[in-house]
Design an enzyme around this catalytic site. Structure first.
Site, PDB file in Angstrom:
ATOM      1  N   ASN A 138       0.830  -1.205   0.000  1.00  0.00           N
ATOM      2  CA  ASN A 138       0.000   0.000   0.000  1.00  0.00           C
ATOM      3  C   ASN A 138       0.864   1.255   0.000  1.00  0.00           C
ATOM      4  O   ASN A 138       0.611   2.188  -0.756  1.00  0.00           O
ATOM      5  CB  ASN A 138      -0.896   0.017   1.238  1.00  0.00           C
ATOM      6  CG  ASN A 138      -2.301  -0.483   0.916  1.00  0.00           C
ATOM      7  OD1 ASN A 138      -2.675  -0.543  -0.252  1.00  0.00           O
ATOM      8  ND2 ASN A 138      -3.065  -0.832   1.933  1.00  0.00           N
ATOM      9  N   ASP A 149      -6.543  -6.410   5.755  1.00  0.00           N
ATOM     10  CA  ASP A 149      -5.901  -7.524   5.060  1.00  0.00           C
ATOM     11  C   ASP A 149      -6.043  -8.803   5.874  1.00  0.00           C
ATOM     12  O   ASP A 149      -5.196  -9.681   5.834  1.00  0.00           O
ATOM     13  CB  ASP A 149      -4.425  -7.209   4.777  1.00  0.00           C
ATOM     14  CG  ASP A 149      -3.628  -6.961   6.045  1.00  0.00           C
ATOM     15  OD1 ASP A 149      -4.241  -6.625   7.080  1.00  0.00           O
ATOM     16  OD2 ASP A 149      -2.393  -7.110   6.011  1.00  0.00           O
TER      17      ASP A 149
END
Lengths: 275, 260
Positions: free
Chosen positions: A137, A172
């Protein structure tokens, strides 16, 4: 109620009623009192006796007054069915990955724990957290991160069995309910997932792997849903603390080596140099 | 019968067992019995090796009657037991011990009652179990009050000894075993093997492993076996005999648990 409706195609109506029922959230009511759980959608036909319709209206969450023109009635119903399907999807699925969402997960875990109690067959739960996801990310942006999450979901779906319930738990973190599954088989499945993630090109590219924690629920276990999740979570953190890309089993679920079996560790200790 | 009167004390039952065959179990049992008989103990060797009638062969014995004859009432219990020239008695596997696994539970019960009656005629009963972790080995170890685990320095003997210890712990809840290290070069090697094995047992199993002693490799042992005689009788001053004498002295200090 359908009895009093002129020109109504009963067969089509019955088919729609079934579809409505399959979506789970709505039910076609013939008699008030049939439906304790699902929201009640009452189809009130114009020429229903007032006394009876009032009864139904009292119990209904939503009412529609339909014309007795069968064609129009059917079209309206069909629309409701379609919308309802979409709503159901939205209410149980995670929009990004199309895996089930946390709300549905809690519901289904409860169902499976009840089933395990009734059938006296174990149910397993895997909690999985991605390793090295945050750097993706940070480095490649959220769009890449999102695509990766979608890929992970696909890898999971390709690895689990038809009966397993794959969930995006949040961020996640993922969860997989393995209904009617022994710890031994669950370990096998968890390892399969772990390997699939480690070896797939899409995850390999970013060095993303999975830390999986496994817990088993037995019919004789007193633990509740929260404890069950916590056990799998604890095991998952252990897998992470041991370096990730591995499966860890909740302590008290760990298979005991058979009494006759000497583990590799024991063997190494025995055969190591006595000096 | 070396034991004419019934022993006033309950008998001590000691098994000599090993994870692996060929570590000298029967030889150790027989010679230990002989040496301890010299310590004025009434001793019975019970051959529990169901596969091989070891003790018979080693001592050149030929049993004629068995425990089933006793059950039928044809003979007395003492008739099944063989009195050796060495001052101890032997209950051969061929006496019916080996059939125990295949008989009905009713008969088994009667046989066991018979056996415990027999045991009370002795101070010490040495059970020569078969090797390995078969159920009969485990059962005879369970019958015993104390278990002596016979190990040689060979790696397979050590791992098999450990496996057996684990089984004894997990299946019948044993929390103590005695380590007797056979076929060692010297005392030092015996200690080393025992310490190593004890260390691993300590680490992985909740079992206390007590060092009982060692027996050195000694050519006299093979010589005696070939002549079908006990080495401690044939060679009373041999190094192996000395070792085993020490072991016998230690065992003679063990006391049997209270029994009905």
């Amino acid at each position: 109620m359908t009895e009093g409706a002129p020109d109504l195609d009963l067969e089509s109506l019955e088919k729609l009623r079934q579809e409505l029922e399959e979506t789970g959230a709505l039910s076609f009511v013939l008699e008030p009192g049939d439906t304790d759980q699902a929201p009640v959608l009452a189809f009130i036909l114009k020429d229903l006796p007032a006394e009876k319709s009032k009864d139904i209206l009292d119990r209904a969450d939503l009412t529609l007054t339909l014309s007795s023109d069968s064609r129009q009635t059917l079209e309206t119903l069909r629309e409701i069915v379609e919308n309802n399907k979409k709503l159901t999807e939205l209410s149980v699925k995670d929009p990004l990955t199309s895996l089930f969402n946390q709300r549905y997960f809690i519901e289904q875990l409860k169902v499976e724990m009840d089933r395990a109690k009734r059938t006296e067959r174990p149910c397993c739960l895997i909690m999985m957290d991605l390793d090295n996801f945050k750097p993706v990310n940070d480095k490649h942006g959220h769009q890449t991160g999102d695509r990766l999450l979608k890929d992970v979901a696909q890898i999971l779906l390709d690895t689990v069995r038809m009966v397993d319930i794959a969930v995006r738990y949040g961020g996640d973190e993922f969860a997989i309910i393995l209904p009617d599954t022994s710890a031994r088989n669950a370990v096998y499945l968890a390892n399969r997932m772990c390997e699939a993630l480690a070896e797939d090109e899409r995850t390999k590219k970013y060095d993303v792997t999975g830390s999986l924690g496994l817990a088993t629920y037995h019919f004789f276990d007193r633990e509740d849903l929260e404890a069950f999740i916590e056990h799998a979570d604890t095991a998952m953190y252990q897998a992470k603390s041991e370096g990730g890309n591995r499966v860890s089993i909740w302590e008290s679920d760990r298979p005991k080596t058979r009494p006759t079996e000497v583990s590799r560790e024991e063997k190494n200790a025995l055969l190591g140099d006595p000096d | 019968m070396t034991s004419d009167a019934k022993a006033p004390n309950p008998p001590l039952l000691v098994s000599v067992t090993s994870g692996k065959g060929g570590v000298g179990k029967t030889s150790v049992v027989v010679n230990l019995a002989l040496l301890m008989a010299g310590l004025n103990r009434r001793i019975l060797v019970m051959d529990c090796d169901l596969g091989l009638a070891n003790v018979d062969i080693l001592l050149n014995l030929s049993p004629e009657k068995n425990l089933f004859d006793v059950l039928k009432g044809e003979i007395e219990l003492s008739d099944v037991v063989i009195n050796t020239d060495y001052g101890f008695d032997v209950l051969p596997a061929s006496s019916g011990v080996s059939e125990m696994a295949n008989i009905s539970t009713g008969e088994q019960g009667r046989l066991l009652t018979l056996l415990s009656k027999l045991f009370w005629m002795y101070d010490l009963v040495l059970l020569d179990t078969g090797a390995g972790i078969s159920s009969s080995v485990i059962r005879f170890n369970q019958v015993a009050d104390e278990n002596i685990l016979l190990v040689t320095p060979e790696p397979t003997s050590i791992t098999d000894a450990y496996a057996l210890t684990k089984v004894l712990r997990n299946r019948i809840g044993r929390t103590r075993i005695h380590l007797l290290i056979n076929m060692v070069k010297n005392r030092n090697e015996g200690r080393k093997v025992a310490d190593h094995l004890s260390g691993v047992i300590d680490r992985f199993l909740e079992v206390e492993s007590v060092y009982l002693g060692h027996v050195v490799s000694d050519p006299h042992v093979q010589q005696a076996i070939r002549r079908r005689q006990a080495f401690s009788s044939l060679f009373p001053d041999s190094p192996a005999t000395d070792c085993l004498r020490e072991v016998g002295k230690k065992i003679s200090t063990w006391t049997p648990p209270a029994k009905e």
